[in-house]
Write a protein that holds these residues in place. Structure first.
Motif, PDB file in Angstrom:
ATOM      1  N   LEU A 129      22.393  50.212  62.712  1.00  0.00           N
ATOM      2  CA  LEU A 129      22.617  50.705  64.069  1.00  0.00           C
ATOM      3  C   LEU A 129      22.978  49.592  65.032  1.00  0.00           C
ATOM      4  CD1 LEU A 129      19.631  53.163  64.164  1.00  0.00           C
ATOM      5  CD2 LEU A 129      22.032  53.746  63.946  1.00  0.00           C
ATOM      6  N   THR A 130      23.919  49.904  65.911  1.00  0.00           N
ATOM      7  CA  THR A 130      24.327  48.981  66.953  1.00  0.00           C
ATOM      8  C   THR A 130      24.394  49.724  68.283  1.00  0.00           C
ATOM      9  OG1 THR A 130      26.114  47.508  67.705  1.00  0.00           O
ATOM     10  CG2 THR A 130      26.766  49.447  66.445  1.00  0.00           C
ATOM     11  N   PHE A 131      24.306  48.965  69.382  1.00  0.00           N
ATOM     12  CA  PHE A 131      24.609  49.538  70.690  1.00  0.00           C
ATOM     13  C   PHE A 131      26.065  50.013  70.662  1.00  0.00           C
ATOM     14  CE2 PHE A 131      26.788  45.602  70.910  1.00  0.00           C
ATOM     15  CZ  PHE A 131      27.814  45.795  71.816  1.00  0.00           C
ATOM     16  N   GLY A 132      26.443  50.795  71.638  1.00  0.00           N
ATOM     17  CA  GLY A 132      27.840  51.223  71.721  1.00  0.00           C
ATOM     18  C   GLY A 132      27.971  52.436  72.604  1.00  0.00           C
ATOM     19  N   ASN A 133      28.142  53.597  71.969  1.00  0.00           N
ATOM     20  CA  ASN A 133      28.267  54.824  72.752  1.00  0.00           C
ATOM     21  C   ASN A 133      27.079  54.987  73.698  1.00  0.00           C
ATOM     22  OD1 ASN A 133      30.744  55.830  71.713  1.00  0.00           O
ATOM     23  ND2 ASN A 133      29.684  56.476  69.850  1.00  0.00           N
ATOM     24  N   VAL A 134      25.892  54.669  73.199  1.00  0.00           N
ATOM     25  CA  VAL A 134      24.669  54.640  74.008  1.00  0.00           C
ATOM     26  C   VAL A 134      23.846  53.447  73.538  1.00  0.00           C
ATOM     27  CG1 VAL A 134      24.562  57.095  74.599  1.00  0.00           C
ATOM     28  CG2 VAL A 134      23.611  56.331  72.421  1.00  0.00           C
ATOM     29  N   ASP A 135      22.696  53.212  74.175  1.00  0.00           N
ATOM     30  CA  ASP A 135      21.864  52.085  73.771  1.00  0.00           C
ATOM     31  C   ASP A 135      21.324  52.302  72.366  1.00  0.00           C
ATOM     32  OD1 ASP A 135      18.768  52.986  73.987  1.00  0.00           O
ATOM     33  OD2 ASP A 135      19.970  54.026  75.488  1.00  0.00           O
ATOM     34  N   VAL A 136      20.899  51.222  71.745  1.00  0.00           N
ATOM     35  CA  VAL A 136      20.575  51.267  70.319  1.00  0.00           C
ATOM     36  C   VAL A 136      19.377  52.166  70.026  1.00  0.00           C
ATOM     37  CG1 VAL A 136      19.037  49.255  70.203  1.00  0.00           C
ATOM     38  CG2 VAL A 136      20.487  49.804  68.253  1.00  0.00           C
ATOM     39  N   ARG A 137      18.437  52.302  70.968  1.00  0.00           N
ATOM     40  CA  ARG A 137      17.275  53.159  70.725  1.00  0.00           C
ATOM     41  C   ARG A 137      17.667  54.633  70.715  1.00  0.00           C
ATOM     42  NH1 ARG A 137      12.985  50.833  68.202  1.00  0.00           N
ATOM     43  NH2 ARG A 137      13.352  48.608  68.534  1.00  0.00           N
ATOM     44  N   ASN A 138      18.568  55.018  71.598  1.00  0.00           N
ATOM     45  CA  ASN A 138      19.076  56.386  71.550  1.00  0.00           C
ATOM     46  C   ASN A 138      19.879  56.615  70.276  1.00  0.00           C
ATOM     47  OD1 ASN A 138      18.388  58.227  73.739  1.00  0.00           O
ATOM     48  ND2 ASN A 138      19.277  56.703  75.103  1.00  0.00           N
ATOM     49  N   CYS A 139      20.622  55.591  69.848  1.00  0.00           N
ATOM     50  CA  CYS A 139      21.355  55.686  68.580  1.00  0.00           C
ATOM     51  C   CYS A 139      20.388  55.925  67.426  1.00  0.00           C
ATOM     52  CB  CYS A 139      22.155  54.406  68.328  1.00  0.00           C
ATOM     53  SG  CYS A 139      23.562  54.166  69.441  1.00  0.00           S
ATOM     54  N   LEU A 140      19.264  55.214  67.440  1.00  0.00           N
ATOM     55  CA  LEU A 140      18.263  55.386  66.387  1.00  0.00           C
ATOM     56  C   LEU A 140      17.702  56.808  66.406  1.00  0.00           C
ATOM     57  CD1 LEU A 140      16.434  54.311  64.151  1.00  0.00           C
ATOM     58  CD2 LEU A 140      14.882  53.455  65.933  1.00  0.00           C
ATOM     59  N   ARG A 141      17.394  57.314  67.590  1.00  0.00           N
ATOM     60  CA  ARG A 141      16.877  58.690  67.669  1.00  0.00           C
ATOM     61  C   ARG A 141      17.878  59.683  67.110  1.00  0.00           C
ATOM     62  NH1 ARG A 141      14.971  61.693  73.210  1.00  0.00           N
ATOM     63  NH2 ARG A 141      17.026  60.966  73.882  1.00  0.00           N
ATOM     64  N   ASN A 142      19.180  59.452  67.374  1.00  0.00           N
ATOM     65  CA  ASN A 142      20.191  60.376  66.875  1.00  0.00           C
ATOM     66  C   ASN A 142      20.302  60.341  65.360  1.00  0.00           C
ATOM     67  OD1 ASN A 142      20.694  61.101  69.504  1.00  0.00           O
ATOM     68  ND2 ASN A 142      22.510  59.823  69.730  1.00  0.00           N
ATOM     69  N   VAL A 143      20.148  59.162  64.779  1.00  0.00           N
ATOM     70  CA  VAL A 143      20.189  59.062  63.317  1.00  0.00           C
ATOM     71  C   VAL A 143      18.967  59.748  62.704  1.00  0.00           C
ATOM     72  CG1 VAL A 143      19.987  57.457  61.381  1.00  0.00           C
ATOM     73  CG2 VAL A 143      21.659  57.031  63.165  1.00  0.00           C
ATOM     74  N   VAL A 144      17.799  59.499  63.269  1.00  0.00           N
ATOM     75  CA  VAL A 144      16.594  60.170  62.772  1.00  0.00           C
ATOM     76  C   VAL A 144      16.737  61.690  62.917  1.00  0.00           C
ATOM     77  CG1 VAL A 144      14.104  60.458  63.094  1.00  0.00           C
ATOM     78  CG2 VAL A 144      15.120  58.176  63.207  1.00  0.00           C
ATOM     79  N   ALA A 145      17.387  62.122  64.012  1.00  0.00           N
ATOM     80  CA  ALA A 145      17.606  63.559  64.217  1.00  0.00           C
ATOM     81  C   ALA A 145      18.479  64.150  63.117  1.00  0.00           C
ATOM     82  CB  ALA A 145      18.244  63.801  65.580  1.00  0.00           C
ATOM     83  N   ILE A 146      19.459  63.393  62.634  1.00  0.00           N
ATOM     84  CA  ILE A 146      20.300  63.881  61.530  1.00  0.00           C
ATOM     85  C   ILE A 146      19.430  64.208  60.322  1.00  0.00           C
ATOM     86  CG2 ILE A 146      22.107  63.284  59.877  1.00  0.00           C
ATOM     87  CD1 ILE A 146      23.379  61.537  62.028  1.00  0.00           C
ATOM     88  N   PHE A 147      18.577  63.266  59.930  1.00  0.00           N
ATOM     89  CA  PHE A 147      17.713  63.498  58.776  1.00  0.00           C
ATOM     90  C   PHE A 147      16.740  64.650  59.041  1.00  0.00           C
ATOM     91  CE2 PHE A 147      19.017  59.045  58.183  1.00  0.00           C
ATOM     92  CZ  PHE A 147      19.423  59.076  56.862  1.00  0.00           C
ATOM     93  N   HIS A 148      16.225  64.709  60.258  1.00  0.00           N
ATOM     94  CA  HIS A 148      15.301  65.771  60.652  1.00  0.00           C
ATOM     95  C   HIS A 148      15.953  67.148  60.490  1.00  0.00           C
ATOM     96  CE1 HIS A 148      12.269  67.866  63.040  1.00  0.00           C
ATOM     97  NE2 HIS A 148      13.202  68.282  63.880  1.00  0.00           N
ATOM     98  N   ILE A 149      17.178  67.288  60.984  1.00  0.00           N
ATOM     99  CA  ILE A 149      17.885  68.559  60.896  1.00  0.00           C
ATOM    100  C   ILE A 149      18.269  68.873  59.452  1.00  0.00           C
ATOM    101  CG2 ILE A 149      20.024  69.753  61.509  1.00  0.00           C
ATOM    102  CD1 ILE A 149      17.958  69.731  63.741  1.00  0.00           C
ATOM    103  N   LEU A 150      18.718  67.867  58.724  1.00  0.00           N
ATOM    104  CA  LEU A 150      19.124  68.118  57.341  1.00  0.00           C
ATOM    105  C   LEU A 150      17.933  68.543  56.477  1.00  0.00           C
ATOM    106  CD1 LEU A 150      21.794  65.350  56.584  1.00  0.00           C
ATOM    107  CD2 LEU A 150      22.136  67.773  57.096  1.00  0.00           C
ATOM    108  N   GLU A 151      16.755  67.998  56.745  1.00  0.00           N
ATOM    109  CA  GLU A 151      15.572  68.446  56.012  1.00  0.00           C
ATOM    110  C   GLU A 151      15.319  69.931  56.259  1.00  0.00           C
ATOM    111  OE1 GLU A 151      12.385  65.847  57.131  1.00  0.00           O
ATOM    112  OE2 GLU A 151      13.399  64.067  56.325  1.00  0.00           O
ATOM    113  N   LYS A 152      15.469  70.373  57.519  1.00  0.00           N
ATOM    114  CA  LYS A 152      15.322  71.785  57.854  1.00  0.00           C
ATOM    115  C   LYS A 152      16.422  72.625  57.195  1.00  0.00           C
ATOM    116  CE  LYS A 152      13.122  71.144  62.392  1.00  0.00           C
ATOM    117  NZ  LYS A 152      11.901  71.918  62.077  1.00  0.00           N
TER     118      LYS A 152
END
Length: 434
Positions: free
Chosen positions: A39-62
């Protein structure tokens, strides 16, 4: 049998970054393995980027549970047969000010979905997975129990190592030319890895990066594309590894409050980097329309697919935004360019002879790092002249653009298996459900 492709995705999600990762995770296990999401900063700050990646796994598990419950093919072998590492990387560019694209992607990177649809967001406890636990001597008995009972991530491996060091570790521990590095954000993590250990970085099979524009116009300034504009110094540093003499195109460090001086490359390296560039010159012409997306996602969302519902929650506002911003983007015709998914599509199908770089490839493409109006401009040499060695004449080629031993060597992709083929390929992979 090892997968045909093994990749590291460096990303700053971002709506189209999420689509690119979904495409990668949806690939068959024999075709693709995602070793690491860095993860890198860019579109948003890196912590929001991390939350979005974790959200991908969270949704895919569901989504996997929903598909299994309804007797549908589960798919997403990228997380059912593999477990990617997730690592946090650069929080700011190597030089100059931080630029973000939250004006386009939303303050959270996903069109405000974490606020408008909080039930799609992972519980806040995921943050602890990326934090060093305190020493035992400082833990109360209750705290110890909480740490012991913390549920591990089911579909990914959280890393406490900086992303660029994870990249180097994986390249070092695997055979050379077996891992493709995909960058769909600013190139900061790759620049940090490349300058820390260039020979290990050169063990990669190829770097595929979304960024820049040579023949067309920019999307953040008249001449610059966002990923390069966000950290032009990093992009120039990675591009330089494609040169027989990297020092000939390395950026000049600037002085100031925001400057990080990378170590220079050694004068001699064992090989040159192969870099394939997916610039706006090709990505702008591969689009996903509201009509095409709805044809796949709407019915699935009604049936209860968590993935279709989540994707609709951030895609609808993005289509609305495109409709407001651009002429000709009305109704079902509102569309997003598939900038980042094109990189994954290329890796999955690069044996297809319809992928073709520019006629000038490998091109000498360089990055402007110091211009007042041209920060992040990717400059290509369009002059119809041949490369040549000096024959004693006074050189009129300022900057050694035409020298046989200087300049970058970049493959800028201009043709794909079809402009109309990208969206169906993506949607079929992600929403395959029959």
């Amino acid at each position: 049998m090892a997968p045909k492709n093994r990749i590291i995705i460096d990303t700053d999600p971002g709506v189209d970054d999420v689509l690119a990762m979904l495409l990668a995770f949806a690939a068959k296990a024999e075709d693709l393995e995602v070793l690491l999401v860095s993860l890198t900063f860019g579109n948003v700050d890196v912590r929001n980027c991390l939350r979005n990646v974790v959200a991908i796994f969270h949704i895919l598990e569901k989504e996997l549970k929903w598909r299994e419950k309804n007797g549908n093919p589960v798919g997403f072998e990228g997380i059912t047969k593999f477990k990617p590492i997730v690592a946090i990387g650069a929080e700011e560019p190597l030089q100059d000010r931080i630029e973000s694209a939250d004006y386009f992607h939303g303050v959270d990177g996903l069109a405000g979905t974490h606020t408008t649809h909080p039930h799609f967001s992972p519980e806040e406890s995921w943050k602890r997975l990326f934090e060093e636990p305190p020493p035992d001597s400082f833990l109360t008995e209750t705290a110890k129990e909480e740490v012991d009972l913390e549920e591990p991530a089911k579909t990914f491996i959280p890393s406490l190592i900086p992303a660029h060091k994870e990249i180097l570790r994986l390249l070092r521990e695997n055979e050379p030319d077996t891992i493709t590095l995909i960058s769909i954000g600013p190139l900061t993590n790759f620049a940090l890895a490349a300058t820390e250990d260039p020979e290990t970085f050169l063990r990669c099979k190829e770097v595929v990066t979304m960024g820049g524009t040579v023949d067309g116009i920019g999307n953040v300034t008249p001449v610059a594309e966002f990923n390069v504009y966000a950290d032009p110094y990093a992009a120039a540093t990675v591009y330089a590894l494609t040169s027989p003499i990297p020092s000939s195109t390395m950026p000049v460090p600037t002085e100031g409050e925001r400057s990080f001086h990378l170590p220079p490359y050694p004068p001699r390296l064992s090989k040159q980097l192969k870099l394939t560039l997916m610039s706006l010159d090709i990505t702008e012409f591969h689009i996903l329309s509201r009509g095409a997306f709805s044809a796949y996602a709407s019915e699935l969302a009604k049936q209860g697919s968590p993935l279709a519902q989540w994707a609709t929650a951030f895609m609808d506002p993005m289509f609305d935004k495109m409709e407001r911003l651009h002429i000709g983007h009305e109704g079902e015709g509102a569309a997003l360019a598939l900038h980042d998914p094109l990189c994954v599509w290329y890796v999955l199908t690069r044996d297809d002879q319809r992928w073709k770089p520019s006629a000038r490839s490998p091109e000498d493409i360089r990055v402007e790092t110091a211009g007042q109006w041209t920060r992040g401009m990717t400059v290509g040499d369009k002059r119809p002249r041949k490369r040549r060695n000096s024959d004693g004449e006074v050189p009129h080629d300022r900057g050694n653009w035409l020298g046989n031993r200087s300049g970058n060597r970049i493959y800028r992709m201009l043709e794909s298996p079809g402009r109309d083929a990208a969206a169906p390929y993506l949607l079929d992979a992600i929403f395959r459900n029959d």
